[in-house]
Design an enzyme around this catalytic site. Structure first.
Site, mmCIF file in Angstrom:
data_model
loop_
_atom_site.group_PDB
_atom_site.id
_atom_site.type_symbol
_atom_site.label_atom_id
_atom_site.label_comp_id
_atom_site.label_asym_id
_atom_site.label_seq_id
_atom_site.Cartn_x
_atom_site.Cartn_y
_atom_site.Cartn_z
ATOM 1 N N MET A 263 -45.918 -3.619 96.980
ATOM 2 C CA MET A 263 -45.352 -4.709 97.806
ATOM 3 C C MET A 263 -46.315 -5.141 98.907
ATOM 4 O O MET A 263 -46.660 -4.344 99.787
ATOM 5 C CB MET A 263 -44.021 -4.261 98.412
ATOM 6 C CG MET A 263 -42.875 -4.340 97.423
ATOM 7 S SD MET A 263 -41.346 -3.772 98.143
ATOM 8 C CE MET A 263 -41.704 -2.046 98.393
ATOM 9 N N THR A 264 -46.681 -6.391 98.848
ATOM 10 C CA THR A 264 -47.491 -7.022 99.883
ATOM 11 C C THR A 264 -46.717 -7.036 101.194
ATOM 12 O O THR A 264 -45.564 -7.463 101.215
ATOM 13 C CB THR A 264 -47.832 -8.458 99.438
ATOM 14 O OG1 THR A 264 -48.704 -8.359 98.318
ATOM 15 C CG2 THR A 264 -48.481 -9.266 100.534
ATOM 16 N N GLN B 114 -52.974 -0.784 93.897
ATOM 17 C CA GLN B 114 -52.867 -1.956 93.032
ATOM 18 C C GLN B 114 -54.055 -2.903 93.275
ATOM 19 O O GLN B 114 -54.279 -3.357 94.400
ATOM 20 C CB GLN B 114 -51.554 -2.714 93.246
ATOM 21 C CG GLN B 114 -51.342 -3.737 92.127
ATOM 22 C CD GLN B 114 -50.121 -4.601 92.297
ATOM 23 O OE1 GLN B 114 -49.911 -5.181 93.365
ATOM 24 N NE2 GLN B 114 -49.313 -4.719 91.257
ATOM 25 N N HIS C 275 -53.259 -5.357 88.509
ATOM 26 C CA HIS C 275 -52.163 -6.311 88.712
ATOM 27 C C HIS C 275 -52.325 -7.472 87.733
ATOM 28 O O HIS C 275 -52.842 -8.532 88.076
ATOM 29 C CB HIS C 275 -52.171 -6.799 90.155
ATOM 30 C CG HIS C 275 -50.917 -7.533 90.546
ATOM 31 N ND1 HIS C 275 -49.919 -7.831 89.649
ATOM 32 C CD2 HIS C 275 -50.510 -8.024 91.751
ATOM 33 C CE1 HIS C 275 -48.954 -8.485 90.283
ATOM 34 N NE2 HIS C 275 -49.285 -8.614 91.548
ATOM 35 N N ASN D 176 -47.050 -11.267 87.233
ATOM 36 C CA ASN D 176 -46.529 -12.179 88.261
ATOM 37 C C ASN D 176 -47.329 -13.457 88.479
ATOM 38 O O ASN D 176 -47.384 -13.991 89.586
ATOM 39 C CB ASN D 176 -46.377 -11.427 89.596
ATOM 40 C CG ASN D 176 -45.400 -10.269 89.475
ATOM 41 O OD1 ASN D 176 -44.818 -10.060 88.408
ATOM 42 N ND2 ASN D 176 -45.210 -9.511 90.534
ATOM 43 N N TYR E 111 -50.533 -14.072 88.451
ATOM 44 C CA TYR E 111 -51.859 -14.034 89.080
ATOM 45 C C TYR E 111 -52.949 -14.116 88.005
ATOM 46 O O TYR E 111 -52.659 -14.433 86.849
ATOM 47 C CB TYR E 111 -51.965 -12.812 90.002
ATOM 48 C CG TYR E 111 -50.971 -12.911 91.131
ATOM 49 C CD1 TYR E 111 -51.037 -13.972 92.036
ATOM 50 C CD2 TYR E 111 -49.930 -12.000 91.266
ATOM 51 C CE1 TYR E 111 -50.104 -14.101 93.060
ATOM 52 C CE2 TYR E 111 -48.996 -12.114 92.285
ATOM 53 C CZ TYR E 111 -49.087 -13.178 93.183
ATOM 54 O OH TYR E 111 -48.161 -13.309 94.179
ATOM 55 N N ARG F 95 -49.844 -3.590 85.033
ATOM 56 C CA ARG F 95 -48.513 -4.181 85.234
ATOM 57 C C ARG F 95 -48.399 -5.544 84.537
ATOM 58 O O ARG F 95 -49.313 -6.377 84.638
ATOM 59 C CB ARG F 95 -48.272 -4.369 86.746
ATOM 60 C CG ARG F 95 -46.890 -4.887 87.033
ATOM 61 C CD ARG F 95 -46.536 -4.889 88.507
ATOM 62 N NE ARG F 95 -45.096 -4.667 88.601
ATOM 63 C CZ ARG F 95 -44.347 -4.984 89.621
ATOM 64 N NH1 ARG F 95 -44.860 -5.508 90.708
ATOM 65 N NH2 ARG F 95 -43.042 -4.763 89.598
ATOM 66 N N GLY G 58 -34.755 -4.978 90.270
ATOM 67 C CA GLY G 58 -33.319 -5.028 90.500
ATOM 68 C C GLY G 58 -32.575 -3.738 90.172
ATOM 69 O O GLY G 58 -31.351 -3.767 90.052
ATOM 70 N N GLY H 24 -38.604 -1.578 94.593
ATOM 71 C CA GLY H 24 -39.309 -2.348 95.598
ATOM 72 C C GLY H 24 -38.561 -2.391 96.911
ATOM 73 O O GLY H 24 -38.705 -1.512 97.770
HETATM 74 C C1 LIG Z 1 -42.119 -8.184 100.085
HETATM 75 C C2 LIG Z 1 -42.523 -8.078 98.639
HETATM 76 C C3 LIG Z 1 -43.870 -8.055 98.308
HETATM 77 C C4 LIG Z 1 -44.268 -7.889 96.979
HETATM 78 N N1 LIG Z 1 -45.600 -7.782 96.681
HETATM 79 C C5 LIG Z 1 -46.000 -7.429 95.432
HETATM 80 C C6 LIG Z 1 -47.355 -7.087 95.157
HETATM 81 O O1 LIG Z 1 -48.222 -7.056 96.040
HETATM 82 N N2 LIG Z 1 -47.656 -6.750 93.891
HETATM 83 C C7 LIG Z 1 -46.719 -6.749 92.886
HETATM 84 O O2 LIG Z 1 -47.053 -6.436 91.737
HETATM 85 N N3 LIG Z 1 -45.439 -7.056 93.121
HETATM 86 C C8 LIG Z 1 -45.050 -7.359 94.369
HETATM 87 N N4 LIG Z 1 -43.720 -7.583 94.638
HETATM 88 C C9 LIG Z 1 -42.727 -7.402 93.572
HETATM 89 C C10 LIG Z 1 -42.163 -5.979 93.600
HETATM 90 O O3 LIG Z 1 -43.144 -5.037 93.180
HETATM 91 C C11 LIG Z 1 -40.950 -5.860 92.676
HETATM 92 O O4 LIG Z 1 -41.316 -6.301 91.403
HETATM 93 C C12 LIG Z 1 -39.761 -6.688 93.162
HETATM 94 O O5 LIG Z 1 -39.489 -6.427 94.526
HETATM 95 C C13 LIG Z 1 -38.500 -6.394 92.329
HETATM 96 O O6 LIG Z 1 -38.134 -5.029 92.465
HETATM 97 P P1 LIG Z 1 -36.865 -4.609 93.371
HETATM 98 O O7 LIG Z 1 -35.684 -5.358 92.809
HETATM 99 O O8 LIG Z 1 -36.727 -3.129 93.191
HETATM 100 O O9 LIG Z 1 -37.165 -5.033 94.771
HETATM 101 C C14 LIG Z 1 -43.297 -7.783 95.955
HETATM 102 C C15 LIG Z 1 -41.948 -7.856 96.296
HETATM 103 C C16 LIG Z 1 -41.555 -7.974 97.620
HETATM 104 C C17 LIG Z 1 -40.088 -7.987 97.968
#
Ligand SMILES: Cc1cc2nc3c(=O)[nH]c(=O)nc-3n(C[C@H](O)[C@H](O)[C@H](O)COP(=O)(O)O)c2cc1C
Length: 364
Positions: free
Chosen positions: A25-26, A101, A176, A179, A181, A228, A300, A321
């Site tokens: 998570m960024t 990542q 990565h 998503n 990218y 991923r 989710g 996440g």
């Molecule tokens: C604040 C935020 C930042 C995220 N940054 C990234 C990231 O840097 N790399 C990535 O692969 N996914 C990123 N995601 C996606 C999460 O890894 C994850 O797929 C998403 O939150 C869904 O999972 P969750 O329902 O458990 O939150 C980010 C999600 C959130 C909420």
């Protein structure tokens, strides 16, 4: 009550103490000139979450060109390697395991990050999305299509970044390739109209990814590399599913059986794709039979769903996440069946400790 599958250790290529993974998570908190993570901020944040079986860090740019969001940390300079050492040490001192990542955003970047120069991608196609620049959200632009020389340089950048991650003390890396990218911009026909060896056929559209994987394998054991994917990503980051999309991911996942990776990390669809032609709605179920190695699933999940997907045998690990943002002791809360705290999305990407290191552990 039978023991939760999520809480059981996992041993295959690498050993982790439970199957609860902190998803990448960024958090945009490397607000310094060099984009270096610090002991006081990123060190503390990841240490607080070290009871996860595995932590995957936020996406970290592999080069200056790879960046596309404000204040994301990098892994291309010596100063960044030194900064990350604080993070890996703190996590290891707590008995945790941490992968980095490795990230290149491609066309999701913006000229503001590159002294006015265009971001790069597979083809010159504007995703018509938004870039998160130092001046706030801005519309994306039409990127420059990468030359073959630029692709080869990017392969080297990923290899260099992976070697740096090893130097910084990481237990492994995650590519990565998800998503929307850079890698997905090559995978999907909507963003890749190249006519050279990197476009057209499925083999060609996935060539760049496998070149990067092979290059990283030269600097670290493949058992420490994860990747991923988000096969049914649709309507986000300018990516759409067409009849070739799922076959492309099936090809990738099957080909990864020839490797011996740490894991493949898949996301269930980010949006409802039940009416989208050619999309797959149940990613874990669809891809599990195609892959012999460790499969991680995300998106989710709560405690109940996580245990269920493991019990069904559709995945080996579950990545969480947002729950990890607001519950640093998520593993303990699952174990004790404690209440979960809600996350504050207004502080996902803001500077400093607020909404970052100030979420408390549960009081029992
Ligand atoms: C604040 C935020 C930042 C995220 N940054 C990234 C990231 O840097 N790399 C990535 O692969 N996914 C990123 N995601 C996606 C999460 O890894 C994850 O797929 C998403 O939150 C869904 O999972 P969750 O329902 O458990 O939150 C980010 C999600 C959130 C909420």
């Amino acid at each position: 009550m039978s023991k939760q599958q999520l809480l059981t250790p996992y041993h295959k290529n690498f050993s982790i103490k439970n199957r609860i993974v902190m998803a990448p998570m960024t958090r945009s908190r490397a607000d310094n000139e060099e984009k270096v993570p610090t002991d006081a901020l990123q060190g503390v944040y990841y240490e607080q979450r070290a009871s996860a079986g595995l932590i995957i860090t936020e996406g970290s740019q592999v080069s200056k060109q790879a960046v596309g969001y404000v204040n994301t940390p990098g892994i291309h300079s010596e100063a960044q390697v030194e900064g990350w050492k604080h993070v890996t040490k703190r996590v290891h001192d707590q008995g945790g395991t941490i992968f980095m990542q490795l990230w290149h955003v491609g066309r999701i970047s913006h000229p503001d990050f590159h002294n006015g120069k265009l971001p790069v991608s597979a083809s010159a196609i504007n995703p018509n999305a938004q870039s998160f620049t130092p001046e706030g959200f801005k519309d994306t632009v039409t990127p420059k299509a990468m030359t073959v020389a630029e692709i080869k340089q990017t392969v080297k950048d990923f290899q260099h970044a992976a070697a740096n991650a090893v130097k910084a003390g990481f237990d492994g890396v995650e590519i990565h390739s998800s998503n929307g990218y850079l890698f997905q911009q090559f995978f999907n026909a909507c963003s890749n109209t190249r006519t050279d060896e990197y476009g057209g056929s499925i083999e060609n559209r996935t060539r760049f990814f496998f070149e990067v994987l092979d290059a990283i394998k030269e600097v670290m054991p493949q058992e420490r590399i994860g990747a991923r994917f988000n096969p049914s990503l649709h309507g986000m980051f300018g990516i759409t599913v067409d009849e070739e999309t799922i076959p492309t991911f099936e090809y990738i996942i099957k080909k990864l059986n020839d490797y011996n990776l740490a894991y493949v990390h898949l996301s269930e669809p980010f949006t409802d794709v039940s009416d989208v032609p050619f999309a797959v709605t149940d990613i874990a179920k669809h891809f599990r039979p195609l892959y012999n190695g460790t499969l991680m699933i995300n998106n989710g999940f709560d405690k109940k769903d996580g245990n269920k997907v493991l019990e069904a045998g559709d995945a080996d690990l579950v990545a969480y996440g947002k729950l990890f943002i607001s519950n640093p002791d998520l593993v303990e809360r699952f174990k004790q069946d404690l209440e979960l705290a809600d996350w504050d999305k207004d502080t996902f990407y803001t500077p400093g400790e607020k909404g970052y290191t100030d979420y408390p552990k549960a009081s029992k």
